[in-house]
Scaffold this active site. Sequence first.
Site, short mmCIF file in Angstrom:
data_model
loop_
_atom_site.label_atom_id
_atom_site.label_comp_id
_atom_site.label_asym_id
_atom_site.label_seq_id
_atom_site.Cartn_x
_atom_site.Cartn_y
_atom_site.Cartn_z
N GLY A 155 0.77 -1.24 0.00
CA GLY A 155 0.00 0.00 0.00
C GLY A 155 0.80 1.29 0.00
O GLY A 155 0.33 2.33 -0.45
N GLU A 208 4.14 4.17 6.28
CA GLU A 208 2.89 3.43 6.14
C GLU A 208 1.88 4.20 5.31
O GLU A 208 1.87 5.44 5.32
CB GLU A 208 2.30 3.15 7.53
N ASP A 209 1.01 3.47 4.63
CA ASP A 209 -0.07 4.11 3.90
C ASP A 209 -1.15 4.61 4.86
O ASP A 209 -1.56 5.75 4.83
CB ASP A 209 -0.66 3.14 2.86
N ASP A 212 -5.01 1.95 10.85
CA ASP A 212 -6.43 1.75 11.11
C ASP A 212 -6.60 1.31 12.56
O ASP A 212 -6.55 2.13 13.47
CB ASP A 212 -6.91 0.71 10.08
N LYS A 240 -6.55 6.75 10.48
CA LYS A 240 -7.98 6.56 10.76
C LYS A 240 -8.13 6.40 12.27
O LYS A 240 -8.45 5.33 12.78
CB LYS A 240 -8.47 5.30 10.02
N PHE A 261 -13.93 3.39 3.88
CA PHE A 261 -12.97 2.54 3.20
C PHE A 261 -12.34 3.33 2.06
O PHE A 261 -13.04 3.79 1.16
CB PHE A 261 -13.60 1.25 2.68
N ASP A 268 -5.68 -0.33 -1.83
CA ASP A 268 -6.49 -1.20 -2.68
C ASP A 268 -7.77 -1.66 -2.01
O ASP A 268 -7.93 -1.57 -0.79
CB ASP A 268 -5.70 -2.45 -3.04
N ARG A 274 -5.44 0.59 -6.88
CA ARG A 274 -4.17 1.09 -6.35
C ARG A 274 -3.59 2.23 -7.20
O ARG A 274 -2.92 3.10 -6.70
CB ARG A 274 -3.12 -0.03 -6.30
P1 IMP Z 1 -4.53 -2.02 10.92
O1 IMP Z 1 -3.73 -3.18 11.39
O2 IMP Z 1 -5.99 -2.21 11.26
O3 IMP Z 1 -4.02 -0.70 11.41
O4 IMP Z 1 -4.52 -2.08 9.35
C1 IMP Z 1 -3.63 -1.39 8.58
C2 IMP Z 1 -3.62 -1.92 7.18
O5 IMP Z 1 -4.95 -2.21 6.71
C3 IMP Z 1 -3.10 -0.87 6.22
O6 IMP Z 1 -1.72 -1.00 6.05
C4 IMP Z 1 -3.87 -1.15 4.95
O7 IMP Z 1 -3.18 -2.10 4.18
C5 IMP Z 1 -5.16 -1.74 5.42
N1 IMP Z 1 -6.24 -0.72 5.43
C6 IMP Z 1 -6.76 -0.12 6.51
N2 IMP Z 1 -7.73 0.76 6.16
C7 IMP Z 1 -7.81 0.72 4.82
C8 IMP Z 1 -8.61 1.42 3.86
O8 IMP Z 1 -9.47 2.28 4.17
N3 IMP Z 1 -8.40 1.11 2.55
C9 IMP Z 1 -7.48 0.18 2.16
N4 IMP Z 1 -6.70 -0.48 3.03
C10 IMP Z 1 -6.86 -0.23 4.35
MG MG Z 2 -0.57 -2.36 4.70
#
Ligand code: IMP
Ligand code: MG
Length: 284
Positions: A155, A208-209, A212, A240, A261, A268, A274
């Site tokens: 990402g 990081e992208d 979440d 987020k 989302f 993606d 992407r």
């Molecule tokens: P976390 O472990 O819940 O913080 O998830 C982080 C990862 O989930 C990111 O690196 C993204 O790859 C994916 N992700 C979280 N939110 C989104 C979104 O809104 N769109 C696409 N990918 C997301």
């Molecule tokens: Mg990721």
Amino acid sequence: MIKDTSIFAHPSELEFAQILNFYGLKWEYEPRSFALRYDGDKIAEMMTPDFYLTDLDLYLELTTLKQSLVTQKNRKVRKIKELYPDVNIKLLYRKDFHRILAKYGFGPLAEADTKGIDKILLSTRQIQHKVNRLGSEISSDYKGLKPVLVGVQRGMICFMADLMRKISLPVEIDFMTISPYSGDDSQSVGISKDLEMDLSGKDVILVEDIIDTGMTLSFLKDHLISKNTNSLQICTLLDKKIRRLVETDIKYVGFDVPDEFLVGYGLDYNEKYRNLPFIGILQT
Ligand code: IMP
Ligand code: MG
């Protein structure tokens, strides 16, 4: 592995427990009840949150079952916060839970036909502007140093490529890949491709992208710290925040984003979108 799956009142709780296991987050199921109201010295109302995350000292209530219960649960959670101010508790809505599943390609959201992009949240110009600012901030904070930018596939690709060109210092880059949650109960988060560079003594910036729940980040941080880096900071384009379960200090944040989302600029949905040059909100 979850030995006794019959403890759970609902399949979504089991699924959630599996995700916690995947990330190595310790949990207990309904370990404590909170008295909310007394009738004389009898408890007239109480609440038993679904999960307690031991290491995070956090209670979680899943409201995935019946939407009609949401208002009531909301009120109870507010009451717990009022009566037990030291207790950390969060409510996870059905929507939140489905989004967590959709990230791994599961659940009702993942199965639904997507109708495309609802609207553009961040335009190419807005993104470039922010990336420029992050680049200069990093350049001045790391003056005299040679930071290593670490990216987790896939990402961050657009962000990393743009960001490194806005850093006016010698930088090194390396990449790693982690295995995603696949719904398999025995699986835990792991590294399918580790970094090739020796990070010991290096000043590392994890790029990081989007952050979440923070579960991925918390795993990555531990992994990178174990490599004896001289320093480690996080730089994420998107945050987020409202969905955070595991809190972590993040030094560089591009944008705080709403609970939607998001796709594009590297992000993606089932490997699609992407290559969009902007960040859009996916219709769900
Ligand atoms: P976390 O472990 O819940 O913080 O998830 C982080 C990862 O989930 C990111 O690196 C993204 O790859 C994916 N992700 C979280 N939110 C989104 C979104 O809104 N769109 C696409 N990918 C997301
Ligand atoms: Mg990721």
